[in-house]
Design a protein around this motif. Structure first.
Motif, short mmCIF file in Angstrom:
data_model
loop_
_atom_site.label_atom_id
_atom_site.label_comp_id
_atom_site.label_asym_id
_atom_site.label_seq_id
_atom_site.Cartn_x
_atom_site.Cartn_y
_atom_site.Cartn_z
N THR A 264 0.83 -1.19 0.00
CA THR A 264 0.00 0.00 0.00
C THR A 264 0.87 1.25 0.00
N ARG A 265 1.94 1.22 0.80
CA ARG A 265 2.85 2.36 0.86
C ARG A 265 3.51 2.60 -0.49
N ASP A 266 3.97 1.53 -1.13
CA ASP A 266 4.61 1.66 -2.44
C ASP A 266 3.64 2.19 -3.49
N LEU A 267 2.40 1.75 -3.42
CA LEU A 267 1.39 2.21 -4.37
C LEU A 267 1.13 3.70 -4.19
N ILE A 268 0.96 4.14 -2.98
CA ILE A 268 0.71 5.56 -2.70
C ILE A 268 1.91 6.40 -3.11
N LEU A 269 3.11 5.91 -2.83
CA LEU A 269 4.32 6.64 -3.18
C LEU A 269 4.49 6.77 -4.69
N SER A 270 4.27 5.71 -5.42
CA SER A 270 4.41 5.78 -6.87
C SER A 270 3.35 6.70 -7.49
N GLU A 271 2.15 6.68 -6.93
CA GLU A 271 1.10 7.59 -7.42
C GLU A 271 1.48 9.04 -7.16
N ALA A 272 2.00 9.32 -5.98
CA ALA A 272 2.40 10.69 -5.63
C ALA A 272 3.52 11.18 -6.55
#
Length: 71
Positions: A46-54
């Protein structure tokens, strides 16, 4: 004379920005697909997904400020 050099340098940076945007979009979409098919979502995923989106949306804003578009 100097304007041409600046223009070529700007074009180079703009192309690099577009390449990074495309790469981050692919990474974001791939992570999104993995998370959609995942039964038990991990905190790290989840953290990686949010980071890549940001990162992706940050670079899009940068491209908009620089008036860069994929021609």
């Amino acid at each position: 004379m100097f304007k041409r050099k600046k223009t070529k340098q700007k074009e180079l940076y703009d192309q690099q920005l577009l390449d990074q945007i495309n790469q981050l979009k692919q990474e974001w979409m791939s992570l999104q697909k993995i998370m959609d098919h995942s039964i038990d979502e991990s905190e790290y995923g989840t953290r990686d997904l949010i980071l890549s989106e940001a990162k992706y949306f940050y670079l899009l804003r940068e491209a908009r400020k620089r008036n860069v578009s994929a021609r």
